[in-house]
Motif scaffolding. Structure first.
Motif, PDB file in Angstrom:
ATOM      1  N   LEU A   1       1.435  78.253 -14.913  1.00  0.00           N
ATOM      2  CA  LEU A   1       1.224  77.622 -13.677  1.00  0.00           C
ATOM      3  C   LEU A   1       0.957  76.141 -13.961  1.00  0.00           C
ATOM      4  O   LEU A   1       0.362  76.201 -15.008  1.00  0.00           O
ATOM      5  CB  LEU A   1       0.187  77.819 -13.237  1.00  0.00           C
ATOM      6  N   ILE A   2       1.588  75.570 -13.073  1.00  0.00           N
ATOM      7  CA  ILE A   2       2.347  73.903 -13.522  1.00  0.00           C
ATOM      8  C   ILE A   2       1.321  73.968 -12.195  1.00  0.00           C
ATOM      9  O   ILE A   2       0.910  74.190 -10.984  1.00  0.00           O
ATOM     10  CB  ILE A   2       2.699  73.023 -13.191  1.00  0.00           C
ATOM     11  N   LEU A   3      -0.280  72.762 -11.862  1.00  0.00           N
ATOM     12  CA  LEU A   3      -1.074  72.438 -11.225  1.00  0.00           C
ATOM     13  C   LEU A   3      -1.318  71.179 -10.539  1.00  0.00           C
ATOM     14  O   LEU A   3      -2.300  70.893 -12.104  1.00  0.00           O
ATOM     15  CB  LEU A   3      -2.798  74.037 -11.185  1.00  0.00           C
ATOM     16  N   SER A   4      -1.306  70.750  -9.621  1.00  0.00           N
ATOM     17  CA  SER A   4      -0.820  69.260  -9.449  1.00  0.00           C
ATOM     18  C   SER A   4      -1.755  68.550  -8.041  1.00  0.00           C
ATOM     19  O   SER A   4      -0.841  69.736  -7.191  1.00  0.00           O
ATOM     20  CB  SER A   4       0.396  68.033 -10.100  1.00  0.00           C
ATOM     21  N   GLY A   5      -2.358  68.254  -7.924  1.00  0.00           N
ATOM     22  CA  GLY A   5      -2.968  67.767  -6.291  1.00  0.00           C
ATOM     23  C   GLY A   5      -2.811  65.650  -6.343  1.00  0.00           C
ATOM     24  O   GLY A   5      -3.700  65.352  -7.176  1.00  0.00           O
TER      25      GLY A   5
ATOM     26  N   VAL B   1     -11.478  68.971 -12.018  1.00  0.00           N
ATOM     27  CA  VAL B   1     -10.000  68.534 -12.033  1.00  0.00           C
ATOM     28  C   VAL B   1      -9.250  68.646 -11.014  1.00  0.00           C
ATOM     29  O   VAL B   1      -8.497  68.443  -9.888  1.00  0.00           O
ATOM     30  CB  VAL B   1      -8.694  68.893 -13.297  1.00  0.00           C
ATOM     31  N   ASP B   2     -10.238  67.635 -10.406  1.00  0.00           N
ATOM     32  CA  ASP B   2      -9.832  66.887  -8.779  1.00  0.00           C
ATOM     33  C   ASP B   2      -8.644  66.777  -8.219  1.00  0.00           C
ATOM     34  O   ASP B   2      -7.144  66.181  -8.753  1.00  0.00           O
ATOM     35  CB  ASP B   2     -10.288  65.918  -8.337  1.00  0.00           C
ATOM     36  N   PRO B   3      -8.250  68.158  -7.194  1.00  0.00           N
ATOM     37  CA  PRO B   3      -9.270  68.522  -6.874  1.00  0.00           C
ATOM     38  C   PRO B   3      -9.315  70.728  -6.690  1.00  0.00           C
ATOM     39  O   PRO B   3      -9.596  70.488  -6.243  1.00  0.00           O
ATOM     40  CB  PRO B   3      -7.967  69.200  -5.351  1.00  0.00           C
TER      41      PRO B   3
END
Length: 292
Positions: free
Chosen positions: A249-253, A37-39
């Motif tokens: 965890l919230i992981l966004s980019g 899920v890029d990056p």
């Protein structure tokens, strides 16, 4: 005032047990369905019981190389001792983070501390791999230790959820880590009944990994522990209601939109660059880590 648009859930990916060279972990990313899920490239959740009769320096994960991305370790329980070929030697405790940008190449080890081996013998961690843009893949390596004291904390209106800002800008605060691309990484921990609405930049990919507990995501429904939620890119908001005491965890980019060629601990853009990384490691160009 613009109307809030909630992100829609695209996939729910349960973490599945795998064997990493004799080291059991639960892997939520990649899966046979989704490579990245890029990056974001990889998410491992590991719970380990160590042997009190063996030295800590002979347990955990021994020296190994990386190039081209950032391996990030969140310590849920226990302690992790990080050592690397750039002379860093650091023990991180529960609630802390070790963020390493491997850059052009580094050798590191991840062991339990001697204190944890003798006390509880237990360790629980999340390891996240974040791809680096091609422009940063051959930069000098960097290591950042996020102690509890240095991590900004956001508190929900109902005061039931505390969210640590690990990387990126949020609510007029800035995380200590300076990432190689645009990221927003949050670590939430809260009590049953807590509600929080998280604003995510419009053009960011976004995931939520539920470490413990169970939550309700507005517009979707119930999510259980050890599941990775992958959202669609449209929308700017995620609202969670905690059904039990929970940690996530919230992981966004922002997507890098670059070709990814991966071989083990090397993540580059071409096969030639991977072969160069293997050669450079064998020649000692990533440094040498001798654990005393």
């Amino acid at each position: 005032m613009e109307e809030t648009v909630f992100k829609k859930v695209k996939y729910i990916l349960p973490a599945e047990k795998i064997d990493m060279d004799g080291f059991p972990v639960k892997q939520a990313l990649p899966t046979h369905k989704i490579q990245q899920v890029d990056p974001f490239l990889l998410l491992h959740h590991a719970t380990v019981k160590f042997n009190k009769n063996r030295p800590a320096k002979h347990q955990g994960v021994g020296p190994h190389p990386h190039r081209g991305f950032s391996p990030v370790t969140f310590i849920i329980e226990g302690e992790v001792r990080h050592r690397d070929s750039w002379n860093h030697d650091q023990v991180a405790k529960a609630g802390e983070v070790q963020w390493m940008h491997a850059g052009a190449g580094i050798v590191h080890s991840e062991r339990p501390s001697e204190e944890v081996v003798q006390a509880t013998g237990k360790q629980e961690i999340i390891q996240l791999w974040i791809n680096s843009p091609s422009s940063a893949k051959l930069q000098p390596p960097e290591y950042t230790y996020l102690s509890i004291e240095t991590i900004p904390v956001l508190i929900s209106e109902d005061e039931k959820i505390k969210t640590k800002l690990i990387a990126g800008n949020y609510n007029q605060q800035r995380g200590k880590v300076i990432p190689k691309s645009e990221l927003l990484v949050l670590w939430g921990n809260g009590q049953e009944g807590g509600i929080e609405n998280y604003l995510i930049p419009q053009d960011f990919n976004c995931m939520l990994y539920l470490i413990k507990g169970s939550i309700n995501i507005k517009g979707y429904g119930l999510v259980e522990a050890e599941q990775l939620v992958v959202f669609g890119i449209n929308g700017d908001s995620i609202e969670v209601t905690l059904k039990h005491d929970s940690q996530f965890l919230i992981l966004s980019g922002k997507p890098l939109d670059e070709k990814v060629t991966q071989h083990g601990p090397y993540v580059m853009n071409t096969q030639t660059e991977v072969l160069e990384a293997m050669r450079d490691y064998q020649m000692g160009k990533m440094g040498i880590l001798i654990e005393d």
